[in-house]
Design a protein around this motif. Sequence first.
Motif, PDB file in Angstrom:
ATOM      1  N   UNK A 165      39.437  34.029  52.424  1.00 13.16           N
ATOM      2  CA  UNK A 165      39.191  35.459  52.409  1.00 13.16           C
ATOM      3  C   UNK A 165      39.215  35.759  50.902  1.00 13.16           C
ATOM      4  N   UNK A 166      38.041  36.475  50.180  1.00 13.60           N
ATOM      5  CA  UNK A 166      38.214  36.781  48.678  1.00 13.60           C
ATOM      6  C   UNK A 166      38.280  38.319  48.914  1.00 13.60           C
ATOM      7  N   UNK A 167      39.200  38.856  48.152  1.00 15.13           N
ATOM      8  CA  UNK A 167      39.920  40.127  48.129  1.00 15.13           C
ATOM      9  C   UNK A 167      39.652  40.718  46.847  1.00 15.13           C
TER      10      UNK A 167
ATOM     11  N   UNK B 165      42.489  47.284  43.451  1.00 15.80           N
ATOM     12  CA  UNK B 165      42.593  47.959  42.280  1.00 15.80           C
ATOM     13  C   UNK B 165      44.054  47.217  41.757  1.00 15.80           C
ATOM     14  N   UNK B 166      44.246  47.244  40.423  1.00 19.50           N
ATOM     15  CA  UNK B 166      45.421  46.498  39.894  1.00 19.50           C
ATOM     16  C   UNK B 166      46.567  47.176  40.493  1.00 19.50           C
ATOM     17  N   UNK B 167      46.620  48.360  40.498  1.00 20.44           N
ATOM     18  CA  UNK B 167      47.755  49.327  41.038  1.00 20.44           C
ATOM     19  C   UNK B 167      48.115  48.794  42.520  1.00 20.44           C
ATOM     20  N   UNK B 168      47.195  48.168  43.544  1.00 19.85           N
ATOM     21  CA  UNK B 168      47.265  47.624  44.414  1.00 19.85           C
ATOM     22  C   UNK B 168      47.736  46.290  44.665  1.00 19.85           C
ATOM     23  N   UNK B 169      47.731  45.492  43.595  1.00 15.50           N
ATOM     24  CA  UNK B 169      47.791  43.983  43.849  1.00 15.50           C
ATOM     25  C   UNK B 169      49.348  43.717  44.239  1.00 15.50           C
ATOM     26  N   UNK B 170      50.262  44.241  43.820  1.00  9.36           N
ATOM     27  CA  UNK B 170      51.799  43.801  44.268  1.00  9.36           C
ATOM     28  C   UNK B 170      51.812  44.194  45.973  1.00  9.36           C
TER      29      UNK B 170
ATOM     30  N   UNK C 212      36.969  36.874  37.774  1.00  9.63           N
ATOM     31  CA  UNK C 212      35.684  37.268  38.413  1.00  9.63           C
ATOM     32  C   UNK C 212      35.574  38.472  39.217  1.00  9.63           C
ATOM     33  N   UNK C 213      34.823  38.853  39.976  1.00 13.18           N
ATOM     34  CA  UNK C 213      34.986  40.081  40.925  1.00 13.18           C
ATOM     35  C   UNK C 213      36.005  40.290  41.598  1.00 13.18           C
ATOM     36  N   UNK C 214      36.461  39.191  42.310  1.00 11.32           N
ATOM     37  CA  UNK C 214      37.385  39.174  43.382  1.00 11.32           C
ATOM     38  C   UNK C 214      38.925  38.903  42.492  1.00 11.32           C
ATOM     39  N   UNK C 215      39.983  39.427  43.100  1.00 15.08           N
ATOM     40  CA  UNK C 215      40.928  39.408  42.313  1.00 15.08           C
ATOM     41  C   UNK C 215      42.031  38.486  42.932  1.00 15.08           C
ATOM     42  N   UNK C 216      41.738  38.160  44.302  1.00 10.29           N
ATOM     43  CA  UNK C 216      42.545  37.020  44.872  1.00 10.29           C
ATOM     44  C   UNK C 216      41.704  36.400  46.047  1.00 10.29           C
ATOM     45  N   UNK C 217      42.197  34.961  46.191  1.00  9.66           N
ATOM     46  CA  UNK C 217      41.573  34.407  47.377  1.00  9.66           C
ATOM     47  C   UNK C 217      42.843  33.814  48.386  1.00  9.66           C
ATOM     48  N   UNK C 218      42.603  34.322  49.426  1.00 10.73           N
ATOM     49  CA  UNK C 218      43.625  33.867  50.554  1.00 10.73           C
ATOM     50  C   UNK C 218      43.059  32.792  51.437  1.00 10.73           C
ATOM     51  N   UNK C 219      43.697  31.678  51.756  1.00  9.70           N
ATOM     52  CA  UNK C 219      43.489  30.993  52.706  1.00  9.70           C
ATOM     53  C   UNK C 219      44.328  31.286  53.770  1.00  9.70           C
ATOM     54  N   UNK C 220      43.445  31.673  55.051  1.00  8.49           N
ATOM     55  CA  UNK C 220      44.030  32.124  56.309  1.00  8.49           C
ATOM     56  C   UNK C 220      43.848  30.960  57.349  1.00  8.49           C
ATOM     57  N   UNK C 221      44.707  30.922  58.260  1.00  9.31           N
ATOM     58  CA  UNK C 221      44.663  30.173  59.424  1.00  9.31           C
ATOM     59  C   UNK C 221      44.671  31.108  60.776  1.00  9.31           C
ATOM     60  N   UNK C 222      44.074  31.016  61.870  1.00  6.27           N
ATOM     61  CA  UNK C 222      44.253  31.914  63.051  1.00  6.27           C
ATOM     62  C   UNK C 222      43.931  31.174  64.130  1.00  6.27           C
TER      63      UNK C 222
ATOM     64  N   UNK D 217      41.622  47.237  49.809  1.00  6.27           N
ATOM     65  CA  UNK D 217      40.174  47.327  49.230  1.00  6.27           C
ATOM     66  C   UNK D 217      39.349  46.394  50.041  1.00  6.27           C
ATOM     67  N   UNK D 218      38.258  45.791  49.195  1.00  2.65           N
ATOM     68  CA  UNK D 218      37.312  45.002  50.141  1.00  2.65           C
ATOM     69  C   UNK D 218      37.442  43.616  50.179  1.00  2.65           C
ATOM     70  N   UNK D 219      36.931  43.090  51.205  1.00  2.81           N
ATOM     71  CA  UNK D 219      36.954  41.737  51.416  1.00  2.81           C
ATOM     72  C   UNK D 219      35.842  40.976  51.713  1.00  2.81           C
ATOM     73  N   UNK D 220      35.709  39.684  51.601  1.00  6.32           N
ATOM     74  CA  UNK D 220      34.435  38.882  52.012  1.00  6.32           C
ATOM     75  C   UNK D 220      35.058  37.506  52.591  1.00  6.32           C
TER      76      UNK D 220
END
Length: 158
Positions: A67-69, A72-77, A97-107, A124-127
Motif C-alpha cells: 500500500x503506497x500512502x 501531509x507531513x503533519x499527519x505522518x506520525x 517520491x510522490x508517496x511518503x510511505x509504503x506498507x506491506x500488509x497481509x490479510x 490521506x490517499x492510498x494506492x
Amino acid sequence: MDTLDLKILASLDLDARRPYADLARELSVSQPTIADRVRRLESRGVVRGTMLCVDYARLGFTVNAFVRLRTAQTNKNALIAVAQDIPQVIEMHAVTGEDCMIAHVVARSVDELGNILERLRVFGESSTSVVLGTPIPLRNPIPAAKDDEIPAVSEARA
C-alpha cells in the motif's frame, strides 16, 4: 569484513540455527573461530539477531499487498502510530517520491484488507497493489558479494 565473514553470513542465511561446529567443519576453521567471528559481526551491527520466517498463507493470511500512502507531513506520525496498531501491517517504509510511505500488509480476505485500508486512508490517499506471486522471495545480497566488492569497515558504517 573478509571472505570468511561472508561465507559465515551466507551459511547462516540458509540456516541461522546451524551449530557452530557444523559451520567450522564446512569452512575448515575451528569452532572458536566461528564463534568469535559471529560475535564480532554482531558487535559491529552486521548481524542484528535472527528472525522467525512465517508462511502467512498457512496462518490464513492469503491476501498480501503493498500500500503506497500519501499524507501531509503533519499527519505522518499519526499514520505511523495507527499502522503500528494494526498487526497485519507487517512492515512500513518511509520513501521518496510522490508517496511518503509504503506498507506491506497481509490479510485473511479482501474484506479484511479493505477494513485495513479504511483505517490507513484517514490520513490521506492510498494506492494498493495485491501480490499475485513472489518470483524472488526475500533474500540477502551476501552470495553476490565478491572479494573485490567487500566494503572496508569504515565504508560499511558510512
